[in-house]
Write a protein that holds these residues in place. Structure first.
Motif, mmCIF file in Angstrom:
data_model
loop_
_atom_site.group_PDB
_atom_site.id
_atom_site.type_symbol
_atom_site.label_atom_id
_atom_site.label_comp_id
_atom_site.label_asym_id
_atom_site.label_seq_id
_atom_site.Cartn_x
_atom_site.Cartn_y
_atom_site.Cartn_z
ATOM 1 N N ALA A 121 0.816 -1.213 0.000
ATOM 2 C CA ALA A 121 0.000 0.000 0.000
ATOM 3 C C ALA A 121 0.850 1.264 0.000
ATOM 4 O O ALA A 121 0.564 2.223 -0.720
ATOM 5 N N PHE A 122 1.898 1.296 0.809
ATOM 6 C CA PHE A 122 2.707 2.506 0.961
ATOM 7 C C PHE A 122 4.075 2.336 0.298
ATOM 8 O O PHE A 122 4.465 3.124 -0.560
ATOM 9 N N VAL A 123 4.799 1.312 0.691
ATOM 10 C CA VAL A 123 6.036 0.954 -0.012
ATOM 11 C C VAL A 123 5.622 0.098 -1.199
ATOM 12 O O VAL A 123 5.082 -0.992 -1.025
ATOM 13 N N LYS A 124 5.852 0.577 -2.392
ATOM 14 C CA LYS A 124 5.313 -0.073 -3.579
ATOM 15 C C LYS A 124 6.151 -1.277 -4.015
ATOM 16 O O LYS A 124 6.464 -1.451 -5.198
ATOM 17 N N ASN A 125 6.495 -2.118 -3.048
ATOM 18 C CA ASN A 125 7.194 -3.351 -3.405
ATOM 19 C C ASN A 125 6.166 -4.467 -3.599
ATOM 20 O O ASN A 125 4.985 -4.313 -3.293
ATOM 21 N N TRP A 126 6.632 -5.594 -4.118
ATOM 22 C CA TRP A 126 5.734 -6.705 -4.438
ATOM 23 C C TRP A 126 6.090 -7.910 -3.581
ATOM 24 O O TRP A 126 7.259 -8.276 -3.480
ATOM 25 N N LYS A 127 5.086 -8.522 -2.971
ATOM 26 C CA LYS A 127 5.297 -9.696 -2.134
ATOM 27 C C LYS A 127 4.288 -10.774 -2.481
ATOM 28 O O LYS A 127 3.122 -10.480 -2.760
ATOM 29 N N GLN A 128 4.762 -12.004 -2.441
ATOM 30 C CA GLN A 128 3.869 -13.134 -2.704
ATOM 31 C C GLN A 128 2.987 -13.407 -1.497
ATOM 32 O O GLN A 128 3.465 -13.468 -0.373
ATOM 33 N N ARG A 129 1.703 -13.563 -1.744
ATOM 34 C CA ARG A 129 0.749 -13.861 -0.690
ATOM 35 C C ARG A 129 -0.156 -15.009 -1.130
ATOM 36 O O ARG A 129 -0.368 -15.230 -2.323
ATOM 37 N N TRP A 130 -0.704 -15.715 -0.141
ATOM 38 C CA TRP A 130 -1.654 -16.788 -0.407
ATOM 39 C C TRP A 130 -3.069 -16.209 -0.317
ATOM 40 O O TRP A 130 -3.440 -15.620 0.691
ATOM 41 N N PHE A 131 -3.846 -16.341 -1.402
ATOM 42 C CA PHE A 131 -5.183 -15.778 -1.474
ATOM 43 C C PHE A 131 -6.244 -16.876 -1.441
ATOM 44 O O PHE A 131 -6.060 -17.951 -2.035
ATOM 45 N N THR A 132 -7.339 -16.599 -0.746
ATOM 46 C CA THR A 132 -8.494 -17.496 -0.741
ATOM 47 C C THR A 132 -9.743 -16.683 -1.026
ATOM 48 O O THR A 132 -9.910 -15.576 -0.517
ATOM 49 N N LEU A 133 -10.596 -17.231 -1.857
ATOM 50 C CA LEU A 133 -11.857 -16.584 -2.204
ATOM 51 C C LEU A 133 -12.990 -17.487 -1.765
ATOM 52 O O LEU A 133 -13.076 -18.648 -2.172
ATOM 53 N N LYS A 142 0.086 -14.384 4.782
ATOM 54 C CA LYS A 142 1.527 -14.283 4.563
ATOM 55 C C LYS A 142 2.032 -15.487 3.785
ATOM 56 O O LYS A 142 2.876 -15.360 2.901
ATOM 57 N N ASP A 143 1.530 -16.674 4.110
ATOM 58 C CA ASP A 143 1.849 -17.866 3.341
ATOM 59 C C ASP A 143 0.705 -18.855 3.481
ATOM 60 O O ASP A 143 -0.272 -18.616 4.212
ATOM 61 N N LYS A 144 0.810 -19.976 2.805
ATOM 62 C CA LYS A 144 -0.280 -20.954 2.744
ATOM 63 C C LYS A 144 -0.579 -21.582 4.094
ATOM 64 O O LYS A 144 -1.708 -22.004 4.357
ATOM 65 N N MET A 145 0.404 -21.659 4.986
ATOM 66 C CA MET A 145 0.237 -22.344 6.260
ATOM 67 C C MET A 145 -0.352 -21.451 7.345
ATOM 68 O O MET A 145 -0.747 -21.940 8.405
ATOM 69 N N CYS A 146 -0.417 -20.158 7.112
ATOM 70 C CA CYS A 146 -0.939 -19.237 8.136
ATOM 71 C C CYS A 146 -2.449 -19.394 8.269
ATOM 72 O O CYS A 146 -3.164 -19.551 7.267
ATOM 73 N N GLU A 147 -2.921 -19.334 9.505
ATOM 74 C CA GLU A 147 -4.349 -19.468 9.761
ATOM 75 C C GLU A 147 -5.060 -18.118 9.779
ATOM 76 O O GLU A 147 -6.236 -18.026 9.417
ATOM 77 N N GLU A 148 -4.377 -17.061 10.198
ATOM 78 C CA GLU A 148 -4.983 -15.741 10.276
ATOM 79 C C GLU A 148 -4.600 -14.906 9.055
ATOM 80 O O GLU A 148 -3.421 -14.767 8.739
ATOM 81 N N PRO A 149 -5.575 -14.349 8.362
ATOM 82 C CA PRO A 149 -5.252 -13.538 7.187
ATOM 83 C C PRO A 149 -4.642 -12.190 7.560
ATOM 84 O O PRO A 149 -4.900 -11.658 8.648
ATOM 85 N N ILE A 150 -3.842 -11.666 6.667
ATOM 86 C CA ILE A 150 -3.341 -10.300 6.831
ATOM 87 C C ILE A 150 -4.500 -9.321 6.697
ATOM 88 O O ILE A 150 -4.608 -8.350 7.442
ATOM 89 N N ARG A 151 -5.377 -9.621 5.752
ATOM 90 C CA ARG A 151 -6.512 -8.730 5.514
ATOM 91 C C ARG A 151 -7.617 -9.494 4.810
ATOM 92 O O ARG A 151 -7.373 -10.458 4.077
ATOM 93 N N THR A 152 -8.850 -9.065 5.037
ATOM 94 C CA THR A 152 -10.010 -9.618 4.354
ATOM 95 C C THR A 152 -10.676 -8.511 3.548
ATOM 96 O O THR A 152 -11.034 -7.463 4.104
ATOM 97 N N LEU A 153 -10.794 -8.722 2.259
ATOM 98 C CA LEU A 153 -11.431 -7.746 1.377
ATOM 99 C C LEU A 153 -12.885 -8.151 1.151
ATOM 100 O O LEU A 153 -13.168 -9.289 0.747
ATOM 101 N N ASP A 154 -13.787 -7.237 1.415
ATOM 102 C CA ASP A 154 -15.217 -7.480 1.241
ATOM 103 C C ASP A 154 -15.604 -7.072 -0.180
ATOM 104 O O ASP A 154 -15.613 -5.881 -0.519
ATOM 105 N N LEU A 155 -15.916 -8.061 -1.019
ATOM 106 C CA LEU A 155 -16.204 -7.774 -2.415
ATOM 107 C C LEU A 155 -17.491 -6.993 -2.608
ATOM 108 O O LEU A 155 -17.748 -6.479 -3.696
ATOM 109 N N ARG A 156 -18.305 -6.882 -1.581
ATOM 110 C CA ARG A 156 -19.518 -6.061 -1.685
ATOM 111 C C ARG A 156 -19.167 -4.585 -1.846
ATOM 112 O O ARG A 156 -20.007 -3.787 -2.280
ATOM 113 N N SER A 157 -17.914 -4.236 -1.509
ATOM 114 C CA SER A 157 -17.467 -2.840 -1.663
ATOM 115 C C SER A 157 -16.610 -2.653 -2.906
ATOM 116 O O SER A 157 -16.150 -1.542 -3.179
ATOM 117 N N CYS A 158 -16.388 -3.723 -3.653
ATOM 118 C CA CYS A 158 -15.533 -3.659 -4.846
ATOM 119 C C CYS A 158 -16.368 -3.213 -6.045
ATOM 120 O O CYS A 158 -17.448 -3.756 -6.298
#
Length: 215
Positions: A121-133, A142-158
């Motif tokens: 968002a602020f430092v415009k670098n690129w990092k690999q993340r595991w995404f679930t929809l 942060k990776d596939k084994m993590c149980e807690e997400p870094i963030r949840t995006l609500d597609l109702r606002s997309c």
């Protein structure tokens, strides 16, 4: 798992069914004509034989060139996106197994997961993340084994999902939210297209619901 447990087989003629792959959801044609189930390169003379086929782990190859193992079909009374894969390879890993060997449950309809590279968002670098929809939530970890997400995006606002060519990277797409546009990159153009199609289908499904939300 019960397959078509509450559906009348008389209503299944020429239906298109959805089949769950091991790590994501793929959509393939299944046709029923004259009590024969036609799927890929195989024909099954009974629903029982068709169900047992999934217990033997069908291995499919689509036009994308990726081999996937199917786990189970979804119930047929669901609204499907118009995204269907073409089968180019069809075999089975196991033999002699029955429906009792099927997994207890399949992922929810319209789910997808996989690695994407995300711009910060602020430092415009690129990092690999595991995404679930799942339903209207796009989560990244942060990776596939993590149980807690870094963030949840609500597609109702997309408001939009589209390919993006403004970044110095290939296979990129973006999700437009009121407070921020998220830039994501897939490994291949095919993968990026898959994400865009299913995310756009989600937005259409959300807008079709009363009040624009999912119950």
């Amino acid at each position: 798992m019960s397959v078509y447990s509450d559906a009348s087989t008389e209503d299944l003629n020429d239906e298109l069914e959805t089949l769950g792959a091991k790590d994501s959801v793929k959509h393939f044609h299944v046709t029923r004509r004259n009590n024969v189930y036609i799927f890929g390169f195989n024909m099954f003379t009974s629903l029982q034989d068709f169900v047992n086929h999934f217990a033997n782990q069908p291995l499919l190859g689509s036009e994308t060139g990726t081999l996937i193992v199917l786990k189970s079909p979804y119930p047929w009374r669901v609204e499907e996106p118009s995204i269907y894969e073409s089968i180019r390879v069809h075999t089975a890993i196991q033999s002699g197994r029955t429906e009792n060997d099927l997994v207890a449950s399949a992922p929810s309809l319209g789910t997808k997961e996989g690695f994407l590279v995300k711009q910060g968002a602020f430092v415009k670098n690129w990092k690999q993340r595991w995404f679930t929809l799942n339903r209207y939530e796009l989560k990244y970890f942060k990776d596939k084994m993590c149980e807690e997400p870094i963030r949840t995006l609500d597609l109702r606002s997309c408001s939009a999902v589209q390919f993006d060519y403004s970044q110095d990277r290939v296979n990129c797409f973006c999700l437009v939210f009121p407070e921020r546009t998220f830039y994501l990159c897939a490994k291949t153009g095919v993968e990026a297209d898959e994400w865009i199609k299913i995310l756009r289908w989600k937005l259409v499904s959300i807008s079709a619901e009363p009040g624009g939300t999912w119950d």
